[in-house]
Scaffold this active site. Structure first.
Site, mmCIF file in Angstrom:
data_model
loop_
_atom_site.group_PDB
_atom_site.id
_atom_site.type_symbol
_atom_site.label_atom_id
_atom_site.label_comp_id
_atom_site.label_asym_id
_atom_site.label_seq_id
_atom_site.Cartn_x
_atom_site.Cartn_y
_atom_site.Cartn_z
ATOM 1 N N ASP A 173 0.871 -1.169 0.000
ATOM 2 C CA ASP A 173 0.000 0.000 0.000
ATOM 3 C C ASP A 173 0.917 1.231 0.000
ATOM 4 O O ASP A 173 2.140 1.118 0.124
ATOM 5 C CB ASP A 173 -0.961 -0.008 1.190
HETATM 6 C C1 NOJ Z 1 -3.949 4.007 0.102
HETATM 7 C C2 NOJ Z 1 -5.149 3.124 0.108
HETATM 8 O O1 NOJ Z 1 -5.183 2.356 1.296
HETATM 9 C C3 NOJ Z 1 -5.220 2.188 -1.077
HETATM 10 O O2 NOJ Z 1 -6.463 1.545 -1.082
HETATM 11 C C4 NOJ Z 1 -4.986 2.929 -2.344
HETATM 12 O O3 NOJ Z 1 -5.085 2.042 -3.440
HETATM 13 C C5 NOJ Z 1 -3.632 3.589 -2.291
HETATM 14 N N1 NOJ Z 1 -3.603 4.534 -1.192
HETATM 15 C C6 NOJ Z 1 -3.295 4.289 -3.590
HETATM 16 O O4 NOJ Z 1 -4.168 5.321 -3.820
#
Ligand code: NOJ
Length: 768
Positions: free
Chosen positions: A297
């Site tokens: 993530d």
């Molecule tokens: C953080 C989020 O938890 C995730 O779901 C997302 O895909 C990423 N940021 C990228 O935007």
């Protein structure tokens, strides 16, 4: 016979990666007969040939997703990093020209010409917005959901975005967790169906299908089980729940061929998911057979240090890569730390090569080397395809859930002359789209939808107040500080008074309450689930006028509407319905379309109900048996609305269940059939739901578990026979004692009906 493709010299290659691969393909074609094996062998030879020519920095580049606007570790621009082969993917860029430029640099100016992946959160649309995922799940219509994902994929891919960070497959049993809006709700069986549909929709039948994108199953795993519903907080989930509840949607995504999986942020049983070798390697790859690559993530590799798991960022890189996280999203930790770790021998080259192999294999399977660019000349045509817009309206119609309709206030008469539309976001063409949007473009507001549907009526609009959050104010990114309070207290009271006046003048009030888009989603936890701002006061004031009120909810998770549930005649849950939201809502309010959405979550009476889910275990003292029971003393423990609930403007009658036997063996299957009849005056869709319960065995099983559903359309008076099959797949469970799946010979109950309280019942026995 084998041919050595180029050596590993870091000079400008004489053969392009494609030419090398073509030679390998010619050779292997004569030696392998099976087409699938042939394709696999070709793939790995092609990828290995490329890896042999890569420098360590280039390999690590393929494991790095850079932010387009963030400088590199030594202040390099994104273009410089790409040109030097030190980026494999770019995060959060949706400008097509920028994408094109970066891809050209990668393909034409970097030494090996490896194309980039452009990753973005295409969650429920790209130009035309569908309902948010919890809304889509409320359709209980996987074929529709697959279609929505395919349209989103087409709009994204024609713009150059070739990778979406979706679907989110986290089971969510706690509405305090704001990201409930991004998933399919609380149920594993429904979640599996939605997982499969979305992966197929985004990716198509295989990676490389034209007009589709690479999908990401996220967030692995159990991110929705955050303590207290606080986003990013620790999750403590026993193995029985991981295997029975949280993992199956991911397994379904893997079976459907999902190309990437995203590691979750939080710690699972004290180990950060992004550093968990057990999760990323043992469960995902060895047990589930995942063949794609894992993306962290955002910054979650660096966060291994913040979690006090890794000693420093070097150790964070080491533990991330060794756990099986191939690509570092945004933090540049791999980029800066892995070179030295490899030189010191702490991370073997074989670990790097395997991680790179998995990334390159996906790029090859996507056909990215052959087709690195989007055809931007098609963009406007695709964006303006009327079938896309039509699909957003249809999806919104099917996702809207009629929660309550006392005295049949709905549908509203076509002849209405005076309607009041009240609510802080009732006129908004932005908020109705919900969180996670990409390309700009106004949606149809509730007010516009009502005005278009009742052109002869005077439709009076009053904002009525505001719904800002009580504690955390929305962050204004441009100003770098919290956004100002949206409406002052005195102004809210004045708005309330205006709303009351408008209500008094109206034949009917459409009162639009809920959440702004930013109040649901990431980092949007709610402790109380109450209506924020002055919304509860506004509700009570408008209801006190005595005028008929339709409460229309725009929101991303169940809120506390317990007061309204006994005081307001009609309640409609529209979630965030997307681009055509206002029209779809008017279609439902007017009866042009019969509501057919069903709740994919249990609706609590209070935040204190959390975690709330219908498939809980039987206690020794169930709610309805005397004093010493599991119920709360201050509020009913029963949900306000049960899982699977949703009303219609018609009624359905279920006949008795017919089983094709009273017992089955663990090797056979049982057929359960039921006649469903539309006994009302209008056509309607019913979602026929089947639940089971295992009466005894080596573990206590849930009171009910969804194991089948089917959406059917019936004309008035029409009847349809609906059948389900039950066998090992539906009746087994993961046993902690056996550390595996068991199908136990014992007695089972089965119910079929229109929600999780279904009353048509039968039972059967499973023998050895
Ligand atoms: C953080 C989020 O938890 C995730 O779901 C997302 O895909 C990423 N940021 C990228 O935007």
């Amino acid at each position: 016979m084998t041919i050595q493709v180029a050596a590993a010299a870091p000079s400008k290659p004489r053969l392009s990666p494609l030419a090398g691969a073509a030679m390998v393909m010619l050779v292997s074609a004569s030696t392998v007969a099976n087409p699938a094996a042939l394709a696999n062998a070709d793939l790995s030879r092609r990828v290995d040939a490329l890896i042999r020519r890569m420098t360590l920095d280039e390999k690590i580049g393929q494991l790095t997703q850079i932010g387009a606007d963030r400088p590199g570790p030594n202040k390099e621009t994104a273009h410089e990093l790409i040109r030097s082969g030190r980026a494999g993917s770019v995060l959060w860029t949706i400008n097509s020209e920028d994408i094109r430029k970066m891809q050209e640099i990668a393909v034409k100016e970097s030494r090996l010409g490896i194309p980039l992946l452009f990753g973005f959160d295409v969650i429920h649309g790209y130009k035309n917005y569908f309902p948010v995922p919890i809304g889509l799940a409320s359709s209980w219509d996987p074929a529709l959901v697959e279609r929505t994902a395919a349209i989103a994929a087409k709009e994204a891919s024609v713009s150059g975005v070739n990778w979406t960070f979706a679907p989110m497959l986290d089971i969510a049993r706690d509405a305090r967790w704001g990201r409930m809006v991004e998933g399919a709700g609380e149920d594993t069986f429904l979640g599996v169906a939605m997982a499969r549909a979305q992966v197929r929709g985004f990716q198509g039948p295989a990676l490389g299908t034209p007009d589709r994108v690479l999908a990401t199953a996220k967030h692995f795993a159990a991110y929705g089980a955050a303590d207290g519903g606080r986003d990013y907080d620790s999750a403590y989930v026993p193995d029985v729940q991981l295997h029975n509840v949280y993992f199956p949607p991911f397994r379904a995504a893997v079976d459907a061929g999902v190309g990437t999986v995203m590691a979750a942020y939080m710690t699972l049983n004290d180990v950060p998911a992004s550093g968990s070798r057990w999760l990323m390697t043992d469960v995902l790859r060895k047990d589930m057979g995942f063949k794609g690559f894992v993306i962290s993530d955002a910054w979650s590799v660096a966060s291994l240090e913040a979690h006090r798991f890794a000693r420093d960022s070097a150790e964070a890189a080491e533990r991330g890569i060794k756990a099986g996280v191939n690509m570092d999203m945004g933090s540049n930790t791999y980029l800066t730390r892995l070179p030295r770790l490899v030189k010191l021998g702490k991370v073997p080259m074989s670990v790097i090569d395997q991680a790179v192999r998995e990334v390159l294999a996906i790029k090859v399977r996507m056909g990215l080397f052959e087709r690195p660019y989007a055809d931007l000349s098609r963009k406007e045509t695709v964006f303006n395809d009327p079938s896309h817009r039509a699909a957003t309206r249809e999806a919104a119609q099917r996702s809207i859930v009629l929660l309550r309709n006392e005295g049949a206030l709905l549908p509203l008469k076509p002849s209405l002359q005076r309607i009041a539309v009240i609510g802080p976001i009732a006129d908004s063409t932005e908020e109705i789209k919900g969180p996670w949007t990409a390309e700009a473009g106004a949606a149809v507001s509730v007010l516009e939808g009502v005005r278009a549907r009742w052109p002869q009526a005077t439709v009076e609009f009053v904002r009525g107040g505001d719904m800002q959050r009580a504690y955390a104010l929305p962050w204004d990114a441009r100003e770098g500080k919290p956004a100002p309070t949206l409406m002052a207290e005195a102004e809210m009271r004045a708005e309330e008074a205006k709303a009351v006046e408008a209500a008094r003048r109206a034949e009917v009030v459409v009162l639009v309450l809920g959440e702004r888009a930013g109040m649901a989603g990431e980092a949007a936890s709610s402790a109380a689930l109450t209506l924020q701002g002055n919304q509860q006061a506004l509700l009570e004031a408008v209801v006190a006028t005595g005028r008929p009120v339709v409460l229309l909810l725009l929101n991303g998770r169940p809120l506390n509407i317990t007061w309204a549930a006994s005081k307001v005649a009609s309640i409609v849950e529209a979630w965030f319905p997307g681009t055509e939201g206002g029209h779809a809502i008017a279609d439902i309010l007017s009866g042009a379309v019969n509501p057919s959405g069903r709740l994919p979550v249990t609706w609590p009476r209070s935040a204190g109900h959390a975690p709330h889910y219908y498939n809980h275990n039987t206690t020794h003292a169930p709610e309805d048996e005397g004093v010493f029971t599991s119920r709360y003393a201050d509020v009913s423990s029963l949900p306000l609305y049960p899982f699977g609930h949703g009303l219609s403007y018609t009624s359905f009658r279920y006949g008795p269940l017919e089983l094709d036997g009273k017992s089955i063996s663990t090797q056979s299957k049982l057929r359960v059939s039921v006649d469903v009849e539309n006994t009302g005056a209008v056509a309607g869709d019913e979602v026929v739901q089947l639940y089971i319960h295992q009466r005894s065995g080596s573990a206590t099983r849930a009171v009910r578990e969804l194991k089948g559903f089917k959406r059917i359309r019936l004309k008035p008076g029409a009847r349809e026979r609906v059948s389900f099959t039950l066998g090992r797949d539906e009746l087994q469970f993961w046993s902690a004692a056996k550390r595996g799946w068991v199908f136990e010979p014992t007695d089972f109950d089965v119910w079929v009906g229109g929600d999780s309280r279904a009353s048509q019942h039968a039972n059967f026995t499973v023998t050895r």
